[in-house]
Design an enzyme around this catalytic site. Structure first.
Site, PDB file in Angstrom:
ATOM      1  N   ASN A   1       0.823  -0.984  -0.008  1.00 19.68           N
ATOM      2  CA  ASN A   1       0.043   0.191  -0.049  1.00 19.68           C
ATOM      3  C   ASN A   1       0.808   1.296  -0.075  1.00 19.68           C
ATOM      4  O   ASN A   1       1.839   1.286   0.419  1.00 19.68           O
ATOM      5  CB  ASN A   1      -0.833   0.082   1.366  1.00 19.68           C
ATOM      6  CG  ASN A   1      -1.787  -0.913   1.417  1.00 19.68           C
ATOM      7  OD1 ASN A   1      -2.475  -1.599   0.396  1.00 19.68           O
ATOM      8  ND2 ASN A   1      -2.275  -1.405   2.570  1.00 19.68           N
TER       9      ASN A   1
ATOM     10  N   ASP B   1       0.650   4.665   2.090  1.00 20.76           N
ATOM     11  CA  ASP B   1      -0.108   4.994   3.239  1.00 20.76           C
ATOM     12  C   ASP B   1      -0.219   6.610   3.345  1.00 20.76           C
ATOM     13  O   ASP B   1       0.620   7.303   2.937  1.00 20.76           O
ATOM     14  CB  ASP B   1       0.608   4.491   4.868  1.00 20.76           C
ATOM     15  CG  ASP B   1       0.531   3.181   4.944  1.00 20.76           C
ATOM     16  OD1 ASP B   1      -0.330   2.403   4.185  1.00 20.76           O
ATOM     17  OD2 ASP B   1       1.194   2.565   5.877  1.00 20.76           O
TER      18      ASP B   1
ATOM     19  N   ALA C   1       4.222  -5.665   2.583  1.00 25.53           N
ATOM     20  CA  ALA C   1       5.531  -4.821   2.373  1.00 25.53           C
ATOM     21  C   ALA C   1       6.174  -4.197   3.366  1.00 25.53           C
ATOM     22  O   ALA C   1       7.511  -4.427   3.497  1.00 25.53           O
ATOM     23  CB  ALA C   1       4.952  -3.532   1.432  1.00 25.53           C
TER      24      ALA C   1
ATOM     25  N   GLU D   1      -4.496  -9.431   4.226  1.00 22.48           N
ATOM     26  CA  GLU D   1      -4.718  -8.326   3.367  1.00 22.48           C
ATOM     27  C   GLU D   1      -4.938  -8.593   1.709  1.00 22.48           C
ATOM     28  O   GLU D   1      -5.098  -7.998   0.649  1.00 22.48           O
ATOM     29  CB  GLU D   1      -3.786  -7.135   3.394  1.00 22.48           C
ATOM     30  CG  GLU D   1      -4.252  -6.122   4.620  1.00 22.48           C
ATOM     31  CD  GLU D   1      -3.326  -5.375   5.012  1.00 22.48           C
ATOM     32  OE1 GLU D   1      -3.966  -4.348   5.801  1.00 22.48           O
ATOM     33  OE2 GLU D   1      -2.297  -4.871   4.441  1.00 22.48           O
TER      34      GLU D   1
ATOM     35  N   GLY E   1       1.205  -4.962  22.481  1.00 22.73           N
ATOM     36  CA  GLY E   1       1.643  -3.669  22.580  1.00 22.73           C
ATOM     37  C   GLY E   1       2.706  -3.536  23.727  1.00 22.73           C
ATOM     38  O   GLY E   1       3.601  -4.326  23.970  1.00 22.73           O
TER      39      GLY E   1
ATOM     40  N   ASP F   1       4.492   6.759  16.869  1.00 22.01           N
ATOM     41  CA  ASP F   1       3.516   6.013  15.983  1.00 22.01           C
ATOM     42  C   ASP F   1       3.817   4.474  15.858  1.00 22.01           C
ATOM     43  O   ASP F   1       4.719   4.164  15.716  1.00 22.01           O
ATOM     44  CB  ASP F   1       3.773   6.635  14.673  1.00 22.01           C
ATOM     45  CG  ASP F   1       2.853   6.175  13.331  1.00 22.01           C
ATOM     46  OD1 ASP F   1       1.691   5.390  13.931  1.00 22.01           O
ATOM     47  OD2 ASP F   1       2.982   6.274  12.137  1.00 22.01           O
TER      48      ASP F   1
ATOM     49  N   ASP G   1       3.937  -5.515  12.356  1.00 16.71           N
ATOM     50  CA  ASP G   1       4.623  -5.926  11.109  1.00 16.71           C
ATOM     51  C   ASP G   1       6.182  -5.984  11.316  1.00 16.71           C
ATOM     52  O   ASP G   1       6.701  -7.039  11.078  1.00 16.71           O
ATOM     53  CB  ASP G   1       4.420  -5.011  10.080  1.00 16.71           C
ATOM     54  CG  ASP G   1       3.134  -4.765   9.624  1.00 16.71           C
ATOM     55  OD1 ASP G   1       2.248  -5.778   9.621  1.00 16.71           O
ATOM     56  OD2 ASP G   1       2.632  -3.814   9.029  1.00 16.71           O
TER      57      ASP G   1
ATOM     58  N   SER H   1      10.683   0.574  16.558  1.00 15.48           N
ATOM     59  CA  SER H   1       9.870   1.096  15.589  1.00 15.48           C
ATOM     60  C   SER H   1       8.857   1.840  15.665  1.00 15.48           C
ATOM     61  O   SER H   1       8.521   2.921  14.819  1.00 15.48           O
ATOM     62  CB  SER H   1       9.231  -0.454  14.636  1.00 15.48           C
ATOM     63  OG  SER H   1       8.206  -0.645  15.353  1.00 15.48           O
TER      64      SER H   1
HETATM   65  O1  RIB Z   1       0.199  -2.855   9.840  1.00 16.08           O
HETATM   66  C1  RIB Z   1       0.399  -1.507   9.372  1.00 16.08           C
HETATM   67  C2  RIB Z   1      -0.152  -1.300   7.822  1.00 16.08           C
HETATM   68  O2  RIB Z   1      -1.862  -1.533   7.849  1.00 16.08           O
HETATM   69  C3  RIB Z   1      -0.302   0.091   7.207  1.00 16.08           C
HETATM   70  O3  RIB Z   1       1.041   0.272   6.582  1.00 16.08           O
HETATM   71  C4  RIB Z   1      -1.243  -0.090   6.093  1.00 16.08           C
HETATM   72  O4  RIB Z   1      -0.952   0.127   4.910  1.00 16.08           O
HETATM   73  C5  RIB Z   1      -2.432  -1.408   6.664  1.00 16.08           C
HETATM   74  O5  RIB Z   1      -1.848  -2.273   5.467  1.00 16.08           O
END
Ligand code: RIB
Length: 297
Positions: free
Chosen positions: A14, A16, A45, A142, A211, A236, A242, A272
């Protein structure tokens, strides 16, 4: 120990659109303020970029549209040393876009799937040989479940471990539950998974990300073991999960134990969250090693 394992990520790509704001507007309200950034994202990604920064040989398999976002993202993968031969450019289709609102130390995300919705088993099967050369495979939800199933079955038949990050949560078919090596739900996803009939059979495959409360897994005795997080300032949290998944995969594929891999992944995720953007704060292996030296639990 294997130093630079082959990690294959099959998943979403994606762009963002990130707005950081102090307060979320109420329904029907317009507010001024906030800052805006466009950054690479997508769970697939993000996991690929994080694994590459941690030293793995990474192949990303997925799709982008034939638009400027797709072009920018392909160049970005090149600069991150990610093999992009398995990424298909789909004509007359937009690249996936995520609208991300960062506020009060957390995020809200809406994903418009675009090309990600067209990642079919047929497309990923073109990268079959590359997939079979992996030491570990990372998947998320996704892309279509039938594509996830295709990869899980291929990996299972060839005894390649697969980690599924079940986000955004969808009902998981029984064969995928059986054939997947590890699941990495967050607490909300784990709660839903705890209600499924197969829970008793799959709970030992679950690593739950919590978290700031760390990560937990079930020991063979049934006891839940929590490996604490590292208290850090948060800019953030987008992409922290990820980063955790990628670090876990790289460490397991390198030959580390589950406990070592989770500790390393907790540290990578903690680093991160120090920058804006899913990939903004993703660390290198050296950064994680230095962080762990400084923050011995
Ligand atoms: O996990 C975070 C991601 O979730 C974001 O980068 C967004 O693109 C969604 O896929």
């Amino acid at each position: 120990m294997k130093e630079n394992p082959n990690v294959c990520v099959v998943g979403s790509i994606n762009m963002d659109m990130i707005t950081s704001i102090d307060k979320i507007p109420a329904q029907g309200e317009t507010i001024l303020g906030g800052t805006f950034k466009t950054n690479p994202g997508g769970k697939g990604a993000n996991q690929a970029v994080s694994a590459a920064r941690l030293g793995a040989n990474v192949s990303l398999i997925g799709a982008v549209g034939d638009d400027s976002f797709g072009k920018d993202l392909l160049e970005h993968f090149e600069s991150e040393n990610i093999n992009r031969e398995g990424i298909k450019i789909i004509p007359n289709t937009s690249t996936g876009v995520a609208t991300v609102i960062v506020s009060e130390n957390d995020n809200r995300i809406i994903v418009s799937s675009g090309a990600n919705a067209k990642v079919t088993p047929e497309i990923v099967s073109k990268s079959r040989e590359r997939i079979l050369h992996s030491d570990i495979i990372l998947l998320q939800f996704e892309i279509a479940m039938e594509t996830v199933r295709y990869i899980v079955e291929l990996a299972y038949d060839h005894q390649i471990p697969v980690i599924i990050n079940p986000a955004p949560y969808q009902e998981i078919p029984e064969d995928i539950l059986t054939k997947t090596t590890l699941f990495t739900p967050n607490e909300g996803e784990a709660f839903v998974m705890s209600k499924i009939p197969e829970f008793e059979f799959i709970k030992n495959k679950m690593i739950i990300t919590k978290g700031k409360h760390g990560s937990a897994f079930f020991a063979s005795s049934g006891e839940m073991i929590t490996i604490p997080a590292y208290p850090v300032p948060v800019k953030d949290t987008t992409g922290a999960g990820d980063t955790f998944n990628a670090a876990l995969a790289v460490e397991l594929a390198s030959g580390n134990t589950l406990g070592q891999a989770i500790t390393f992944a907790n540290a990578a995720a903690a680093i991160s969250v120090g920058e804006i953007g899913a990939q903004g704060g993703m660390p290198s292996k050296k950064e994680v090693d230095d962080f762990l030296m400084k923050n011995k639990n």
